[in-house]
Scaffold this motif. Structure first.
Motif, PDB file in Angstrom:
ATOM      1  N   SER A 171       0.838  -1.193   0.000  1.00 56.16           N
ATOM      2  CA  SER A 171       0.000   0.000   0.000  1.00 56.16           C
ATOM      3  C   SER A 171       0.877   1.249   0.000  1.00 56.16           C
ATOM      4  CB  SER A 171      -0.912   0.001   1.226  1.00 56.16           C
ATOM      5  OG  SER A 171      -0.149   0.007   2.415  1.00 56.16           O
ATOM      6  N   GLY A 172       0.318   2.335  -0.432  1.00 57.72           N
ATOM      7  CA  GLY A 172       1.072   3.585  -0.484  1.00 57.72           C
ATOM      8  C   GLY A 172       1.420   3.974  -1.905  1.00 57.72           C
ATOM      9  N   GLN A 173       1.974   5.172  -2.027  1.00 58.28           N
ATOM     10  CA  GLN A 173       2.341   5.708  -3.331  1.00 58.28           C
ATOM     11  C   GLN A 173       3.818   5.413  -3.593  1.00 58.28           C
ATOM     12  OE1 GLN A 173       0.042   7.124  -5.452  1.00 58.28           O
ATOM     13  NE2 GLN A 173      -1.401   6.441  -3.877  1.00 58.28           N
ATOM     14  N   TRP A 174       4.070   4.394  -4.415  1.00 59.66           N
ATOM     15  CA  TRP A 174       5.438   3.971  -4.687  1.00 59.66           C
ATOM     16  C   TRP A 174       5.844   4.345  -6.115  1.00 59.66           C
ATOM     17  CZ3 TRP A 174       8.379   1.661  -0.887  1.00 59.66           C
ATOM     18  CH2 TRP A 174       7.679   1.159   0.220  1.00 59.66           C
ATOM     19  N   GLN A 175       7.084   4.710  -6.269  1.00 54.79           N
ATOM     20  CA  GLN A 175       7.656   4.919  -7.600  1.00 54.79           C
ATOM     21  C   GLN A 175       8.506   3.702  -7.937  1.00 54.79           C
ATOM     22  OE1 GLN A 175       9.464   8.787  -8.585  1.00 54.79           O
ATOM     23  NE2 GLN A 175      11.300   7.669  -9.198  1.00 54.79           N
ATOM     24  N   PRO A 176       8.341   3.091  -9.142  1.00 58.97           N
ATOM     25  CA  PRO A 176       9.171   1.938  -9.504  1.00 58.97           C
ATOM     26  C   PRO A 176      10.665   2.253  -9.350  1.00 58.97           C
ATOM     27  CG  PRO A 176       7.404   2.193 -11.077  1.00 58.97           C
ATOM     28  CD  PRO A 176       7.354   3.416 -10.193  1.00 58.97           C
ATOM     29  N   MET A 177      11.412   1.253  -8.909  1.00 61.21           N
ATOM     30  CA  MET A 177      12.820   1.448  -8.588  1.00 61.21           C
ATOM     31  C   MET A 177      13.693   0.498  -9.408  1.00 61.21           C
ATOM     32  SD  MET A 177      14.729   0.733  -4.949  1.00 61.21           S
ATOM     33  CE  MET A 177      14.722  -1.053  -5.234  1.00 61.21           C
ATOM     34  N   PRO A 178      14.662   1.006 -10.147  1.00 60.28           N
ATOM     35  CA  PRO A 178      15.599   0.108 -10.819  1.00 60.28           C
ATOM     36  C   PRO A 178      16.598  -0.464  -9.819  1.00 60.28           C
ATOM     37  CG  PRO A 178      16.233   2.378 -11.221  1.00 60.28           C
ATOM     38  CD  PRO A 178      14.954   2.422 -10.428  1.00 60.28           C
ATOM     39  N   TRP A 179      17.020  -1.683 -10.045  1.00 55.04           N
ATOM     40  CA  TRP A 179      18.069  -2.284  -9.225  1.00 55.04           C
ATOM     41  C   TRP A 179      18.858  -3.250 -10.108  1.00 55.04           C
ATOM     42  CZ3 TRP A 179      18.089  -7.640  -8.253  1.00 55.04           C
ATOM     43  CH2 TRP A 179      16.919  -8.325  -8.612  1.00 55.04           C
ATOM     44  N   TYR A 180      20.112  -3.460  -9.742  1.00 52.64           N
ATOM     45  CA  TYR A 180      20.993  -4.246 -10.601  1.00 52.64           C
ATOM     46  C   TYR A 180      21.058  -5.694 -10.125  1.00 52.64           C
ATOM     47  CZ  TYR A 180      24.762  -5.204 -13.849  1.00 52.64           C
ATOM     48  OH  TYR A 180      25.517  -5.710 -14.892  1.00 52.64           O
ATOM     49  N   PHE A 181      20.618  -6.600 -10.988  1.00 54.87           N
ATOM     50  CA  PHE A 181      20.656  -8.040 -10.703  1.00 54.87           C
ATOM     51  C   PHE A 181      22.050  -8.571 -11.038  1.00 54.87           C
ATOM     52  CE2 PHE A 181      20.542 -12.387 -12.231  1.00 54.87           C
ATOM     53  CZ  PHE A 181      19.765 -13.043 -11.291  1.00 54.87           C
TER      54      PHE A 181
END
Length: 224
Positions: A171-181
């Motif tokens: 829940s909440g207002q989230w912004q998509p986050m890039p992360w390095y696999f």
């Protein structure tokens, strides 16, 4: 289009308050059931007197360690998270980017018995940072890293590269986050190139889950 590292930092700035709420309310099941305890036990097992928590966020681990009589220092690159950690009683907590840690622009201390990086190594080029952290360890010190388990999040694409966390289900207002696999071999290569020797590898797992919840690596300075 901004570089993924820039977008990563911007996403933390946007998501900071939602993250604080999620951590303090126990909204992330894997952390509540497995991974928080895993990193805490890994640290306590080394019996450190003094710990640096890299990417400390809102400070839950700092508080847990301080409650057990361990001297703690936090560092994070987001001002909202640092303020939240300080307001909750963690001290000292430094506001510094990873680039500042690498360059030595911020005095965050040295001679640590242990440095933790709990789901905090999300960008691509981590070798300079790992090498800088190695330089902050005291004799016999260790770096404890907990990260997403490569196998459990590969989704059929087991090669290094940028991925995206959408925070779907929270829940909440989230912004998509890039992360390095990165693959397991890439993690081990990065440690080696930074002058660190792997001393322990753990795969924390819930007894009712068929897949590991995280990868936990403990490394020591190979030059001592």
């Amino acid at each position: 289009m901004p570089a993924p590292e820039t977008t990563l930092q911007q996403s933390w700035q946007h998501n900071a308050n939602a993250w604080i709420t999620a951590i303090r309310s126990g909204a992330i099941e894997s952390r509540r059931q497995v991974t928080d305890q895993a990193i805490l036990l890994a640290i306590l097992g080394r019996q450190p007197d003094r710990v640096l928590d890299l990417g400390c966020g809102e400070g839950w681990l700092l508080r847990a360690l301080a409650d057990r009589g361990i001297e703690t220092v936090g560092v994070d690159g987001d001002a909202t998270l640092v303020a939240a950690a300080q307001a909750a009683g963690a001290d000292p907590v430094h506001l510094a980017s990873y680039a500042q840690v690498v360059d030595g622009d911020m005095d965050i201390g040295k001679g640590y018995d242990l440095i933790s990086a709990n789901f905090a190594l999300l960008h691509q080029d981590i070798i300079p940072l790992l090498a800088a952290l190695r330089g902050l360890l005291g004799a016999g010190g260790a770096l404890v890293i907990q990260t997403l388990h490569p196998w459990s999040v590969a989704n059929g694409d087991y090669q290094d590269g940028w991925r995206e966390e959408t925070f779907a289900g929270y829940s909440g207002q989230w912004q998509p986050m890039p992360w390095y696999f990165r693959t397991l071999s890439s993690w081990l290569t990065a440690l080696d190139m930074a002058g660190l020797n792997l001393s322990s590898l753990q795969e924390p797992q819930h007894p009712q889950s068929p897949v590991p919840q995280s990868l936990l690596l403990i490394a020591e300075d190979s030059r001592r």
